[in-house]
Design an enzyme around this catalytic site. Structure first.
Site, PDB file in Angstrom:
ATOM      1  N   ASP A  26     -55.077 -54.252 -11.694  1.00 39.50           N
ATOM      2  CA  ASP A  26     -54.104 -53.316 -11.130  1.00 39.50           C
ATOM      3  C   ASP A  26     -53.217 -52.715 -12.223  1.00 39.50           C
ATOM      4  OD1 ASP A  26     -52.870 -51.900  -9.134  1.00 39.50           O
ATOM      5  OD2 ASP A  26     -51.642 -53.559  -8.403  1.00 39.50           O
ATOM      6  N   GLY A  29     -52.737 -46.578 -12.726  1.00 39.91           N
ATOM      7  CA  GLY A  29     -51.940 -45.388 -12.440  1.00 39.91           C
ATOM      8  C   GLY A  29     -50.614 -45.430 -13.187  1.00 39.91           C
ATOM      9  N   ARG A  30     -49.948 -46.597 -13.175  1.00 37.32           N
ATOM     10  CA  ARG A  30     -48.663 -46.716 -13.866  1.00 37.32           C
ATOM     11  C   ARG A  30     -48.832 -46.595 -15.378  1.00 37.32           C
ATOM     12  NH1 ARG A  30     -47.338 -51.995 -10.810  1.00 37.32           N
ATOM     13  NH2 ARG A  30     -49.452 -51.569 -10.050  1.00 37.32           N
ATOM     14  N   ARG A  39     -53.654 -39.791 -13.459  1.00 35.33           N
ATOM     15  CA  ARG A  39     -54.074 -41.151 -13.091  1.00 35.33           C
ATOM     16  C   ARG A  39     -55.487 -41.473 -13.599  1.00 35.33           C
ATOM     17  NH1 ARG A  39     -51.388 -44.053  -9.330  1.00 35.33           N
ATOM     18  NH2 ARG A  39     -53.337 -44.952  -8.618  1.00 35.33           N
ATOM     19  N   ASN A  74     -58.770 -48.654  -0.453  1.00 37.13           N
ATOM     20  CA  ASN A  74     -58.564 -47.601  -1.460  1.00 37.13           C
ATOM     21  C   ASN A  74     -59.072 -46.220  -1.006  1.00 37.13           C
ATOM     22  OD1 ASN A  74     -58.971 -49.878  -4.289  1.00 37.13           O
ATOM     23  ND2 ASN A  74     -57.076 -49.061  -3.416  1.00 37.13           N
ATOM     24  N   ARG A  77     -56.599 -43.262  -0.585  1.00 34.44           N
ATOM     25  CA  ARG A  77     -56.100 -42.441  -1.705  1.00 34.44           C
ATOM     26  C   ARG A  77     -56.610 -41.001  -1.574  1.00 34.44           C
ATOM     27  NH1 ARG A  77     -55.615 -46.311  -6.993  1.00 34.44           N
ATOM     28  NH2 ARG A  77     -54.685 -48.051  -5.858  1.00 34.44           N
ATOM     29  N   SER A 202     -53.715 -58.316  -1.722  1.00 34.99           N
ATOM     30  CA  SER A 202     -54.308 -57.019  -1.346  1.00 34.99           C
ATOM     31  C   SER A 202     -55.728 -57.173  -0.799  1.00 34.99           C
ATOM     32  CB  SER A 202     -54.280 -56.048  -2.530  1.00 34.99           C
ATOM     33  OG  SER A 202     -52.951 -55.813  -2.943  1.00 34.99           O
ATOM     34  N   GLU A 213     -56.252 -71.267  -8.451  1.00 35.60           N
ATOM     35  CA  GLU A 213     -54.965 -71.143  -9.146  1.00 35.60           C
ATOM     36  C   GLU A 213     -54.667 -69.653  -9.295  1.00 35.60           C
ATOM     37  OE1 GLU A 213     -52.868 -73.589 -10.089  1.00 35.60           O
ATOM     38  OE2 GLU A 213     -54.234 -75.006  -9.118  1.00 35.60           O
TER      39      GLU A 213
HETATM   40  C1  IPE Z   1     -55.850 -53.720  -5.339  1.00 35.64           C
HETATM   41  O1  IPE Z   1     -54.974 -52.826  -5.934  1.00 35.64           O
HETATM   42  C2  IPE Z   1     -57.246 -53.180  -5.373  1.00 35.64           C
HETATM   43  C3  IPE Z   1     -57.880 -53.102  -6.682  1.00 35.64           C
HETATM   44  C4  IPE Z   1     -57.348 -53.509  -7.807  1.00 35.64           C
HETATM   45  C5  IPE Z   1     -59.208 -52.557  -6.689  1.00 35.64           C
HETATM   46  P1  IPE Z   1     -54.155 -51.752  -5.084  1.00 35.64           P
HETATM   47  O2  IPE Z   1     -53.365 -50.969  -6.068  1.00 35.64           O
HETATM   48  O3  IPE Z   1     -55.070 -51.005  -4.202  1.00 35.64           O
HETATM   49  O4  IPE Z   1     -53.237 -52.688  -4.186  1.00 35.64           O
HETATM   50  P2  IPE Z   1     -51.892 -52.395  -3.397  1.00 35.64           P
HETATM   51  O5  IPE Z   1     -52.119 -51.156  -2.581  1.00 35.64           O
HETATM   52  O6  IPE Z   1     -50.813 -52.172  -4.417  1.00 35.64           O
HETATM   53  O7  IPE Z   1     -51.645 -53.623  -2.583  1.00 35.64           O
HETATM   54  C1  IPE Z   2     -55.996 -50.276 -10.097  1.00 37.85           C
HETATM   55  O1  IPE Z   2     -55.011 -49.427 -10.570  1.00 37.85           O
HETATM   56  C2  IPE Z   2     -57.315 -49.581  -9.922  1.00 37.85           C
HETATM   57  C3  IPE Z   2     -57.725 -49.384  -8.515  1.00 37.85           C
HETATM   58  C4  IPE Z   2     -57.077 -49.819  -7.463  1.00 37.85           C
HETATM   59  C5  IPE Z   2     -58.949 -48.645  -8.309  1.00 37.85           C
HETATM   60  P1  IPE Z   2     -54.152 -48.526  -9.592  1.00 37.85           P
HETATM   61  O2  IPE Z   2     -54.811 -47.204  -9.426  1.00 37.85           O
HETATM   62  O3  IPE Z   2     -53.863 -49.240  -8.316  1.00 37.85           O
HETATM   63  O4  IPE Z   2     -52.820 -48.373 -10.439  1.00 37.85           O
HETATM   64  P2  IPE Z   2     -51.329 -48.387  -9.922  1.00 37.85           P
HETATM   65  O5  IPE Z   2     -51.152 -49.620  -9.078  1.00 37.85           O
HETATM   66  O6  IPE Z   2     -51.148 -47.128  -9.119  1.00 37.85           O
HETATM   67  O7  IPE Z   2     -50.499 -48.409 -11.157  1.00 37.85           O
HETATM   68 MG    MG Z   3     -52.379 -50.473  -7.697  1.00 37.47          MG
END
Ligand code: IPE
Ligand code: IPE
Ligand code: MG
Length: 246
Positions: A26, A29-30, A39, A74, A77, A202, A213
Site C-alpha cells: 500500500d 498513490g501517496r 498516481r 479496487n 477506483r 482491507s 504475526e
Molecule cells: C489494499 O489497499 C489493497 C491492495 C494493496 C491491493 P487499499 O489502498 O485498496 O486499501 P484501503 O482502501 O485503504 O483499505
Molecule cells: C496500493 O497503493 C496499490 C493498490 C491498491 C493497487 P494505493 O494505490 O492504494 O496507494 P495509496 O493508498 O492511495 O497511497
Molecule cells: Mg491504498
C-alpha cells in the site's frame, strides 16, 4: 525447457522460521503525490518494489510470498486507474516471466482473476503453467482478491457437497474450509506485512491470518526493499507465537 537446478541456500531452513509471508502493498498513490506525480507513476515504482522482494524471497529462504496487487474493492477506483493497473500487470508478466522462470520461481495467482480481460487471463494462466514445474519459492499474486468473496465461495462449494451428500453438514471442519480456499496448497501464513502506515486488513486473507504475526511499517510500498523485508523477518523471529497455549 526445464530450468537449471538452483542451490539450496537454506538446507536446514532459514533462521527466521517463516515459510509464508504476505504483503499488503500500500502507498503507491501517496508516494506519487509527494512527488507531484500522477498516481500511475507510484504504481510503476511499486512494480520495481515487487521485483526487489520477489528476487529476495529465495535468498531469504521463503517458501511462499503472497502479494496483494488488486482487491475486489479496487474496482471502485476511477476506470482510468483500473485500466492503468491492468496494463501494468500485463506488462509485468510479459517482461518478467523469463526471469521468474530462470530463478525457479513458481508463479501463482489467487483471487477471482477469471473475470479479467480474456487475453490477460490467458497470459496469467500461461505464466502459471509455465512455472508450475519449478521447485523454488512460490510467488502468489492476489488479483481481484477479497477474503469475504473467497469465504462465500467456500460456503457455496461446501453447501453443494452437502446437497450432493458428499459431506454431512455437521462433519464440516476447519480442514474442509482450508482445502476449499484459494490458498489450499500454500504453506500456512506466518507473517502479514502492510506498508504505508495503514493498520487494517482491507479484506485480505481474513481466515489465513488467524494466527499470522502482523507487521506494519510507515514505508510507502515503492520505497520498500529487500533490507526492509529482512528487517520484518528479524522482527518475526523475535515474536513469541503461542497459538493460544503457554
Ligand atoms: C489494499 O489497499 C489493497 C491492495 C494493496 C491491493 P487499499 O489502498 O485498496 O486499501 P484501503 O482502501 O485503504 O483499505
Ligand atoms: C496500493 O497503493 C496499490 C493498490 C491498491 C493497487 P494505493 O494505490 O492504494 O496507494 P495509496 O493508498 O492511495 O497511497
Ligand atoms: Mg491504498
Amino acid at each position: 525447457m526445464a530450468s537449471q537446478a538452483q542451490p539450496d541456500l537454506h538446507p536446514s531452513g532459514p533462521a527466521h522460521g517463516a515459510r509464508h509471508v504476505a504483503i499488503i502493498m500500500d502507498g503507491n498513490g501517496r508516494w506519487a503525490k509527494k512527488r507531484l506525480l500522477p498516481r500511475i507513476a507510484g504504481h510503476r515504482a511499486g512494480v520495481q518494489a515487487v521485483r526487489r522482494v520477489a528476487r529476495a524471497a529465495r535468498e531469504l529462504g521463503l517458501e511462499c510470498l503472497t502479494l496483494y496487487a488488486f482487491s475486489s474493492e479496487n474496482w471502485k477506483r476511477p476506470a482510468h486507474e483500473v485500466a492503468d493497473l491492468m496494463a501494468l500487470l500485463r506488462h509485468f508478466i510479459q517482461s518478467d516471466l523469463d526471469e521468474f522462470h530462470a530463478n525457479d520461481v513458481r508463479l501463482r495467482v489467487i483471487g477471482n482473476y477469471q473475470v479479467l480481460d480474456p487475453s490477460l487471463v490467458t497470459l496469467i494462466e500461461g505464466a502459471v503453467s509455465r512455472t508450475a514445474g519449478n521447485s523454488g519459492p512460490i510467488v502468489a499474486i492476489a488479483l481481484n482478491y477479497g477474503a469475504q468473496d473467497e469465504l462465500v465461495r467456500v460456503a457455496q462449494a461446501l453447501a453443494q457437497k452437502a446437497v450432493d451428500r458428499v459431506i454431512a453438514p455437521d462433519r464440516i471442519g476447519i480442514e474442509d474450509i482450508d482445502r476449499a480456499l484459494y490458498t489450499a496448497d500454500l504453506p500456512p501464513l506466518d507473517l502479514l506485512i502492510r506498508t504505508s502506515g495503514e493498520q487494517r486488513l482491507s479484506n485480505f486473507m481474513l481466515w489465513q491470518a488467524a494466527y499470522a504475526e502482523l507487521y506494519f511499517t510507515e514505508t510507502l510500498w515503492p520505497d520498500f526493499d529487500e533490507t526492509m523485508l529482512a528487517q520484518a523477518l528479524d522482527a518475526f523471529r523475535l515474536r513469541d507465537r503461542r497459538f493460544g497455549g503457554l
